[in-house]
Design an enzyme around this catalytic site. Structure first.
Site, PDB file in Angstrom:
ATOM      1  N   CYS A  14     -22.475  67.381 -41.364  1.00 56.43           N
ATOM      2  CA  CYS A  14     -23.268  67.610 -40.152  1.00 56.43           C
ATOM      3  C   CYS A  14     -22.555  68.569 -39.207  1.00 56.43           C
ATOM      4  O   CYS A  14     -22.529  68.365 -37.991  1.00 56.43           O
ATOM      5  CB  CYS A  14     -23.550  66.284 -39.460  1.00 56.43           C
ATOM      6  SG  CYS A  14     -24.480  65.150 -40.503  1.00 56.43           S
ATOM      7  N   ALA A  15     -21.987  69.624 -39.732  1.00 56.63           N
ATOM      8  CA  ALA A  15     -21.321  70.627 -38.901  1.00 56.63           C
ATOM      9  C   ALA A  15     -22.329  71.259 -37.942  1.00 56.63           C
ATOM     10  O   ALA A  15     -23.537  71.215 -38.176  1.00 56.63           O
ATOM     11  CB  ALA A  15     -20.704  71.705 -39.791  1.00 56.63           C
ATOM     12  N   ASP A  16     -21.806  71.822 -36.880  1.00 51.16           N
ATOM     13  CA  ASP A  16     -22.645  72.502 -35.884  1.00 51.16           C
ATOM     14  C   ASP A  16     -23.571  73.527 -36.527  1.00 51.16           C
ATOM     15  O   ASP A  16     -24.752  73.613 -36.188  1.00 51.16           O
ATOM     16  CB  ASP A  16     -21.743  73.204 -34.868  1.00 51.16           C
ATOM     17  CG  ASP A  16     -21.943  72.614 -33.480  1.00 51.16           C
ATOM     18  OD1 ASP A  16     -22.545  71.524 -33.383  1.00 51.16           O
ATOM     19  OD2 ASP A  16     -21.499  73.244 -32.514  1.00 51.16           O
ATOM     20  N   ALA A  18     -24.822  73.532 -39.313  1.00 49.00           N
ATOM     21  CA  ALA A  18     -25.904  72.899 -40.079  1.00 49.00           C
ATOM     22  C   ALA A  18     -27.144  72.672 -39.227  1.00 49.00           C
ATOM     23  O   ALA A  18     -28.258  72.573 -39.747  1.00 49.00           O
ATOM     24  CB  ALA A  18     -25.420  71.580 -40.680  1.00 49.00           C
ATOM     25  N   ARG A  19     -26.975  72.612 -37.902  1.00 50.34           N
ATOM     26  CA  ARG A  19     -28.145  72.493 -37.010  1.00 50.34           C
ATOM     27  C   ARG A  19     -29.010  73.742 -37.145  1.00 50.34           C
ATOM     28  O   ARG A  19     -30.229  73.673 -37.288  1.00 50.34           O
ATOM     29  CB  ARG A  19     -27.683  72.335 -35.562  1.00 50.34           C
ATOM     30  CG  ARG A  19     -26.911  71.042 -35.320  1.00 50.34           C
ATOM     31  CD  ARG A  19     -26.141  71.094 -33.989  1.00 50.34           C
ATOM     32  NE  ARG A  19     -27.033  71.372 -32.880  1.00 50.34           N
ATOM     33  CZ  ARG A  19     -26.702  72.133 -31.827  1.00 50.34           C
ATOM     34  NH1 ARG A  19     -25.504  72.701 -31.755  1.00 50.34           N
ATOM     35  NH2 ARG A  19     -27.575  72.329 -30.856  1.00 50.34           N
ATOM     36  N   TYR A  63     -21.676  62.193 -49.099  1.00 53.14           N
ATOM     37  CA  TYR A  63     -22.118  63.454 -49.702  1.00 53.14           C
ATOM     38  C   TYR A  63     -22.601  63.201 -51.133  1.00 53.14           C
ATOM     39  O   TYR A  63     -23.571  63.798 -51.599  1.00 53.14           O
ATOM     40  CB  TYR A  63     -20.992  64.489 -49.736  1.00 53.14           C
ATOM     41  CG  TYR A  63     -20.315  64.753 -48.394  1.00 53.14           C
ATOM     42  CD1 TYR A  63     -21.028  64.683 -47.197  1.00 53.14           C
ATOM     43  CD2 TYR A  63     -18.960  65.101 -48.333  1.00 53.14           C
ATOM     44  CE1 TYR A  63     -20.402  64.934 -45.979  1.00 53.14           C
ATOM     45  CE2 TYR A  63     -18.342  65.355 -47.128  1.00 53.14           C
ATOM     46  CZ  TYR A  63     -19.049  65.272 -45.953  1.00 53.14           C
ATOM     47  OH  TYR A  63     -18.433  65.521 -44.762  1.00 53.14           O
ATOM     48  N   LYS A 102     -19.498  80.468 -45.331  1.00 58.63           N
ATOM     49  CA  LYS A 102     -18.381  81.383 -45.495  1.00 58.63           C
ATOM     50  C   LYS A 102     -17.256  80.970 -44.559  1.00 58.63           C
ATOM     51  O   LYS A 102     -17.549  80.337 -43.546  1.00 58.63           O
ATOM     52  CB  LYS A 102     -18.797  82.826 -45.243  1.00 58.63           C
ATOM     53  CG  LYS A 102     -19.912  83.073 -44.252  1.00 58.63           C
ATOM     54  CD  LYS A 102     -19.689  82.652 -42.820  1.00 58.63           C
ATOM     55  CE  LYS A 102     -18.422  83.122 -42.173  1.00 58.63           C
ATOM     56  NZ  LYS A 102     -18.221  82.529 -40.828  1.00 58.63           N
TER      57      LYS A 102
END
Lengths: 361, 361
Positions: A14-16, A18-19, A63, A102
């Protein structure tokens, strides 16, 4: 003819970023959000609720569960770079196509393992370099490829900098040697190097030499750096990337007959239109007191933002494999690998005390 | 108070650039064209007739005759660089103030002799870097000096290129090893290096390293080259200059808080107005899909073109010496010398096979 079913995405982590990509998956006409997994079920639930996931989205507390979901066609992997090899390998084993953030790996040789995992399973692999998919990029490339208007590329200068705040400089994965160990080079330099390769038709430079005085944090992670790239034909490129300067993202490309300027190549100033400046056979008046003509501004509109165009292109390739028995498009992992090869050379040059490093294909 | 008499200029040599500067002397309110000398009297006559010299202008068939004219206050020297030391020394002996084309000399040590010749005779010496005198330059400097809007300079990329035609590449003094032996570096690189030093408050870099693969003509004169400059504080600069690419003249300066972009810094697109782009504390929207604000365009108007402002500033200093017993302004030869020192280092780095060269003050 029946409409091709949408490609179903799972997101692991849920990285930033990913929003933004969740929104892009919603916007892409041929893709749909199917599942999200986090190491914490609560975090995954909150993420799905906050980011417009459709009713019925699967929310998982790991995951692995996303990879085990048989309805997931493709995964988007926004995990820290140090986890890419492990999770892409697992995803490939579960026959999931991979859209990978990346920098794709910590080194080109590590990325070759990632390519092998996907290729051997017949899976599409694409990195998350969004600006590649903006229609402006195609328009700029058309100009750069025009022998009459631009001629042969002779020099390109690129930069990507932004002023990270105190929290970022302390806590972000991009300042941690065990997470995104390539720091500013891997994060921002990636785009600079990609732009250079893109302009050079993906011909790798012969020699890379890092600029003296890169800024490293206490853990030795690059906070700012630069490099000069040279080719056998005399073409040169320089770039600069930094977490410690104001936001800038420039390409200045000079050819024998034309010039190209763009100052927002990675994230356009506006979402639905973007511009660049082109000039051809520029000259002065007789007394050299002014230019005969000024560079022209080219505005390109897009209804769908570049990240949704990226998702859409990836989903199109996946659908082609899934429904038409097509082979994966190799172009994308090839240019990811070349980008990583140049990053490796910049890093090696820094480690060797700014010695020139020749690139071996 | 009686109006201060105009400073009377003599021009030695009828180079192309002297046409522009003759016009500038006519336009400057405190300067007047008094004499022109060429090795050929016919050429001097034709030049005076073609370039708006006032009635009664003295036309001479030698440079010496201009220097011997007691009514000449100052000479403009557009001669090839290899002749600068000889003719400035002679001019200084005849007590003429000197406006000297760039590059000012073939090396900094040669330029030091030129400085000594002028200083020991109490004469003003200024180089012909016109853009320094445009009001836009002062406005850009104000922005770069603003701790709140720009912060500390971290990176600057400059270029100056133009596509010379076949005649230029065969016959111009800038391709001849016995005339303007520094080629593109001395001609175009001069401006790039000056812009870098100007942005760095004339602090010399610690180390200069030339970019591999410069283009040399058959006589060994530089047709294109580049370099990277680094300072102790981590600041970096790169430049690229070439006779073999389309016209471009860029400054992209990045600071901790701001960015500056200009694409016509040497010769503005238009004669009476010029612009630059400035941005401060730039940022993205929450999802990183667009910028919160775009760089702002700043337009600066000038009734008098930059070359006439240069002449006017030089004439003002000369008048101050002549009528008010002032001392020559040392700032101008100091920054000429620093520019030349960096050119020397670039040339030395090329000659040493692209080794880094430390600059010794």
């Amino acid at each position: 003819m029946a409409e091709t079913p949408k490609i179903r995405f799972g997101i692991i982590g849920c990285a930033d970023i990913a929003r933004k990509v969740s929104r892009a998956i919603n916007l892409a006409p041929n893709a749909t959000l199917h599942a999200v997994g986090s190491r914490s079920l609560d975090k995954a639930r909150a993420f799905a609720a906050a980011n417009g996931f459709p009713e019925g989205t699967k929310v998982y507390g790991s995951y692995e569960a996303v990879l085990d979901d048989p309805d997931v066609d493709a995964v988007y992997v926004p995990l820290p770079t140090s986890l890419h090899l492990r999770w892409v390998s697992l995803a490939a084993r579960k026959k999931k196509h991979v859209l990978l953030e990346k920098p794709v790996a910590l080194s080109a040789s590590e990325f070759e393992e990632i390519i092998e995992a996907c290729e051997s399973n017949g899976l599409q692999l694409m990195d998350g370099t969004m600006w590649m998919h903006h229609p402006r990029t195609a328009a700029m490339k058309e100009f750069l490829s025009d022998a009459h208007r631009f001629g042969r590329l002779t020099s390109i200068q690129t930069c990507f900098t932004f002023a990270a705040d105190a929290d970022f400089l302390e806590n972000d994965i991009r300042v941690k040697p065990d997470l995104d160990a390539l720091g500013s080079l891997g994060d921002e330099g990636w785009y600079c190097v990609r732009a250079i390769l893109w302009a050079a038709n993906y011909e790798l430079p012969k020699t890379v030499i890092a600029t003296r005085k890169p800024d490293l944090n206490k853990a030795g992670v690059i906070m700012s750096c630069g490099a000069t790239l040279t080719w056998e034909d005399g073409k040169i490129a320089t770039f600069y990337c930094s977490f410690l300067s104001n936001l800038a993202m420039d390409i200045a490309a000079v050819g024998t007959k034309g010039t190209l300027h763009v100052h927002d190549f990675i994230i356009p100033y506006e979402e639905k239109e973007a511009s660049f400046y082109a000039a051809s056979e520029s000259s002065f008046d007789d007394l050299v007191t002014k230019w005969v003509s000024q560079p022209s501004k080219h505005v390109i509109k897009t209804e769908i933002p570049q990240e949704a165009l990226m998702v859409s292109e990836f989903a199109r390739l996946v659908a082609d494999i899934k429904f038409n028995n097509s082979k994966p498009e190799k172009k994308w992992p090839i240019i990811s690998r070349k980008t990583q090869l140049v990053l490796d050379a910049v890093k090696a040059s820094i480690e060797k005390g700014f010695e020139p490093v020749d690139i071996q294909e």
